[in-house]
Design an enzyme around this catalytic site. Structure first.
Site, PDB file in Angstrom:
ATOM      1  N   ASP A 137     -15.991   7.918 -25.156  1.00 47.17           N
ATOM      2  CA  ASP A 137     -16.383   6.678 -25.829  1.00 47.17           C
ATOM      3  C   ASP A 137     -17.072   7.007 -27.154  1.00 47.17           C
ATOM      4  OD1 ASP A 137     -16.571   3.966 -26.176  1.00 47.17           O
ATOM      5  OD2 ASP A 137     -18.435   3.762 -25.044  1.00 47.17           O
TER       6      ASP A 137
ATOM      7  N   TYR B 191     -18.520   5.659 -31.190  1.00 52.56           N
ATOM      8  CA  TYR B 191     -19.630   4.816 -31.664  1.00 52.56           C
ATOM      9  C   TYR B 191     -19.298   4.484 -33.120  1.00 52.56           C
ATOM     10  CZ  TYR B 191     -24.770   3.829 -31.637  1.00 52.56           C
ATOM     11  OH  TYR B 191     -26.034   3.269 -31.649  1.00 52.56           O
TER      12      TYR B 191
ATOM     13  N   THR C  32     -15.890   0.601 -16.120  1.00 56.43           N
ATOM     14  CA  THR C  32     -15.324   0.283 -17.432  1.00 56.43           C
ATOM     15  C   THR C  32     -14.039  -0.483 -17.156  1.00 56.43           C
ATOM     16  OG1 THR C  32     -16.166   2.390 -18.298  1.00 56.43           O
ATOM     17  CG2 THR C  32     -14.486   1.272 -19.621  1.00 56.43           C
TER      18      THR C  32
ATOM     19  N   ASP D 281     -16.908  -1.750 -22.003  1.00 52.74           N
ATOM     20  CA  ASP D 281     -17.782  -0.651 -21.562  1.00 52.74           C
ATOM     21  C   ASP D 281     -19.084  -1.267 -21.048  1.00 52.74           C
ATOM     22  OD1 ASP D 281     -19.158   1.749 -21.254  1.00 52.74           O
ATOM     23  OD2 ASP D 281     -19.676   1.881 -23.383  1.00 52.74           O
TER      24      ASP D 281
ATOM     25  N   LYS E 104     -23.818   3.647 -17.836  1.00 56.05           N
ATOM     26  CA  LYS E 104     -22.480   3.345 -18.325  1.00 56.05           C
ATOM     27  C   LYS E 104     -21.378   3.650 -17.313  1.00 56.05           C
ATOM     28  CE  LYS E 104     -23.285   2.862 -22.943  1.00 56.05           C
ATOM     29  NZ  LYS E 104     -22.729   1.806 -23.794  1.00 56.05           N
TER      30      LYS E 104
ATOM     31  N   GLU F 193     -19.651  -4.399 -23.558  1.00 58.22           N
ATOM     32  CA  GLU F 193     -19.382  -3.908 -24.908  1.00 58.22           C
ATOM     33  C   GLU F 193     -17.910  -4.133 -25.211  1.00 58.22           C
ATOM     34  OE1 GLU F 193     -20.755   0.166 -25.284  1.00 58.22           O
ATOM     35  OE2 GLU F 193     -22.805  -0.502 -25.728  1.00 58.22           O
TER      36      GLU F 193
ATOM     37  N   GLU G 168     -27.124  -6.749 -29.141  1.00 58.78           N
ATOM     38  CA  GLU G 168     -27.227  -7.166 -30.540  1.00 58.78           C
ATOM     39  C   GLU G 168     -27.370  -8.678 -30.678  1.00 58.78           C
ATOM     40  OE1 GLU G 168     -24.276  -5.154 -33.319  1.00 58.78           O
ATOM     41  OE2 GLU G 168     -23.631  -4.393 -31.372  1.00 58.78           O
TER      42      GLU G 168
ATOM     43  N   GLN H 240     -30.326   2.453 -19.338  1.00 59.07           N
ATOM     44  CA  GLN H 240     -29.986   3.273 -20.508  1.00 59.07           C
ATOM     45  C   GLN H 240     -31.243   3.689 -21.280  1.00 59.07           C
ATOM     46  OE1 GLN H 240     -27.240   1.243 -23.126  1.00 59.07           O
ATOM     47  NE2 GLN H 240     -26.969   2.987 -24.477  1.00 59.07           N
TER      48      GLN H 240
ATOM     49  N   ARG I  37     -28.670  -1.912 -19.905  1.00 56.21           N
ATOM     50  CA  ARG I  37     -29.550  -1.513 -21.009  1.00 56.21           C
ATOM     51  C   ARG I  37     -30.906  -0.998 -20.548  1.00 56.21           C
ATOM     52  NH1 ARG I  37     -25.669  -0.780 -24.567  1.00 56.21           N
ATOM     53  NH2 ARG I  37     -24.545  -2.703 -25.077  1.00 56.21           N
TER      54      ARG I  37
ATOM     55  N   GLU J 143     -14.697  -3.303 -27.009  1.00 57.13           N
ATOM     56  CA  GLU J 143     -14.171  -2.094 -27.657  1.00 57.13           C
ATOM     57  C   GLU J 143     -12.644  -2.106 -27.644  1.00 57.13           C
ATOM     58  OE1 GLU J 143     -16.002   1.547 -26.448  1.00 57.13           O
ATOM     59  OE2 GLU J 143     -17.939   0.598 -26.004  1.00 57.13           O
TER      60      GLU J 143
ATOM     61  N   ARG K  37     -35.480   2.072 -33.633  1.00 51.45           N
ATOM     62  CA  ARG K  37     -36.146   2.806 -34.718  1.00 51.45           C
ATOM     63  C   ARG K  37     -36.098   1.945 -35.984  1.00 51.45           C
ATOM     64  NH1 ARG K  37     -32.353   6.070 -32.447  1.00 51.45           N
ATOM     65  NH2 ARG K  37     -30.957   5.428 -34.122  1.00 51.45           N
TER      66      ARG K  37
ATOM     67  N   THR L 287     -18.572  -0.118 -29.464  1.00 49.70           N
ATOM     68  CA  THR L 287     -18.707  -1.556 -29.657  1.00 49.70           C
ATOM     69  C   THR L 287     -18.278  -1.960 -31.056  1.00 49.70           C
ATOM     70  OG1 THR L 287     -20.598  -1.475 -28.183  1.00 49.70           O
ATOM     71  CG2 THR L 287     -20.344  -3.472 -29.502  1.00 49.70           C
TER      72      THR L 287
ATOM     73  N   HIS M 187     -22.694  -1.838 -35.612  1.00 52.88           N
ATOM     74  CA  HIS M 187     -23.269  -1.720 -34.264  1.00 52.88           C
ATOM     75  C   HIS M 187     -24.337  -0.618 -34.249  1.00 52.88           C
ATOM     76  CE1 HIS M 187     -23.597  -1.415 -29.906  1.00 52.88           C
ATOM     77  NE2 HIS M 187     -23.277  -0.144 -29.971  1.00 52.88           N
TER      78      HIS M 187
HETATM   79 MN    MN Z   1     -19.538   1.888 -25.532  1.00 49.29          MN
END
Ligand code: MN
Length: 444
Positions: free
Chosen positions: A144, A146, A274, A250, A270, A216, A391, A257, A254, A218, A160, A377, A151
């Site tokens: 997977d 990114y 899927t 996916d 995760k 997610e 998000e 995670q 959270r 994708e 952050r 995502t 995203h």
């Molecule tokens: Mn993903």
């Protein structure tokens, strides 16, 4: 035999004036007109027969094994015919894009309205409502990525605020190795996972059902021909190694995670499930919908030479509209239609699928037929395009209000998530990916 097909080139199978004798395929809102012809694996319930390879046409499935039995593809090479009678797509994928293109052309000829003699429908067609769609391939490995910078930036900001995008992002197509065993076809319910979570004000973690269950949105990419270990794939060859694309959800917990992901990345948050859509749309079918790669700003570095190709920059993108729809248990029992949570375009990914595949094999890692690479995502810059609840609800702090007054921060038990994707462009016939759907069940 020689071939000259380039996957971004158009041929008579894309002709927008083509119609099929399968009438449902000619409706303007069908995902599966004769210009699409995606591959899948289906099973007719209750007759003791094994699964078969099929091609979606309107609301029907063309049964390739029966087509071959009836001698409809006698002119095709033996290895191609053999691959069509398998119970999974792996051997067909391994043949490469050129034989698959021959097959597409033969299927297009067979299904077109002006064919001299159409075969008996009952022998070659199965109604989708009478079939169960299976995983299209035996998926050996799943990776997977990114690849949406929007995203990555949005998620980075939540964790952050001062430094949302890490310094490697614009150089490396970031990914993690996922779990192939828990990839399931559309329609199979998903069980809410249990796991470790540590609320910020708690001193120790607890083990309990996840509270922040998310989806997610994708795009998945099935590897066609693989590469030998130690043999990288050049970027200009990358698309020759791709069989086609599908939709991927996916599922992500959270809260699990956030506690587990450092320092090695996603694990149990995760790998519990899927979901993928059952139909694989070939790159050839997508040829009319190609677009340039994402246009990097002048301040951004250019991709390193092994990830840079003029052809890929010019036409490495895909203009695919992607949507997420939600139907809660209450909406289901009230007979209310699903509501759309987001809509975005796959054309806005920072990395092309050719770059992702090339990077994956750049260290000599061998990819195999039927491996699945997912994009990560898909989110665009505009509000309403974000491909996950993390998000859309700003980590659960901004609730979404649904038509009947229900609210969601993350998914509740009984919620059904439906992903949809389609391509539309002036002068061409619209094609779609069908649906990738699943209902969330309570923890065991
Ligand atoms: Mn993903």
């Amino acid at each position: 035999m020689t071939f000259s097909l380039k996957q971004t080139h158009l041929n008579e199978t894309h002709d927008p004036s083509l119609k099929s004798w399968v009438e449902s395929a000619n409706s303007s809102d069908s995902d599966f007109p004769i210009q699409n012809l995606p591959f899948g694996v289906f099973h007719k319930g209750g007759n003791g027969e094994s699964a078969r390879i099929g091609i979606a046409i309107g609301d029907q499935i063309l049964d390739l094994k029966n087509c071959i039995k009836l001698g409809l593809f006698d002119h095709l090479p033996e290895p191609l015919k053999d691959a069509c009678t398998a119970t999974r797509l792996n051997s067909l994928m391994a043949l490469g894009s050129e034989p698959v293109s021959l097959l597409r052309s033969a299927v297009s000829q067979l299904l077109r309205l002006d064919v001299e003699q159409s075969p008996p429908e009952a022998d070659v067609l199965v109604a989708m409502t009478d079939a169960e769609l299976r995983l299209p391939a035996e998926i050996g490995d799943y990776t997977d990525f990114y690849a949406s910078i929007f995203h990555a930036t949005n998620v980075g900001k939540l964790f952050r605020p001062d430094n949302p995008l890490l310094p490697n992002y614009k150089y490396v197509p970031i990914a993690y190795h996922g779990r192939a065993s828990s990839i399931v076809p559309s329609g199979m319910p998903i069980r809410r996972p249990q796991g470790q979570r540590k609320p910020p004000d708690a001193s120790i973690p607890e083990f309990a059902p996840a509270r922040m269950l998310d989806y997610e949105l994708e795009v998945g990419c099935f590897v066609g021909t693989g590469n030998a270990i130690g043999q990288p794939i050049a970027i200009d060859q990358a698309e020759q190694h791709i069989f086609g694309l599908c939709l991927v959800n996916d599922w992500s917990a959270r809260d699990l995670q956030a506690w587990e992901y450092q320092p090695l990345g996603p694990f149990l948050a995760k790998n519990f499930a899927t979901t993928i859509s059952p139909w694989i749309v070939t790159l050839e079918a997508l040829a009319p919908f190609r677009c340039p790669a994402f246009q990097r700003s002048n301040d951004d570095p250019q991709p390193l030479p092994y990830l840079h190709s003029e052809t890929d920059q010019r036409s490495g993108g895909f203009e695919i509209t992607l949507e997420v729809w939600l139907r809660t248990e209450q909406m289901q029992s009230d007979g209310v239609a699903p509501v759309r949570l987001s809509q975005g375009s796959f054309s806005q990914m920072y990395w092309t699928i050719a770059q992702m595949l090339t990077h994956h094999a750049s260290n000599g890692c061998n990819l195999r037929s039927g491996d699945l690479l997912a994009s990560g995502t898909v989110s665009n810059a505009n509000p309403g395009s974000q491909g996950c609840l993390l998000e859309l609800t700003q980590r659960g702090t901004q609730l979404i209000t649904l038509p009947a007054g229900e609210t969601r921060a993350f998914l509740a038990d009984g919620d059904e998530i439906i992903l949809r994707g389609f391509c539309q462009r002036e002068g061409y016939t619209r094609i779609g990916f069908g649906e990738c759907r699943a209902i969330v069940q309570p923890s065991a």
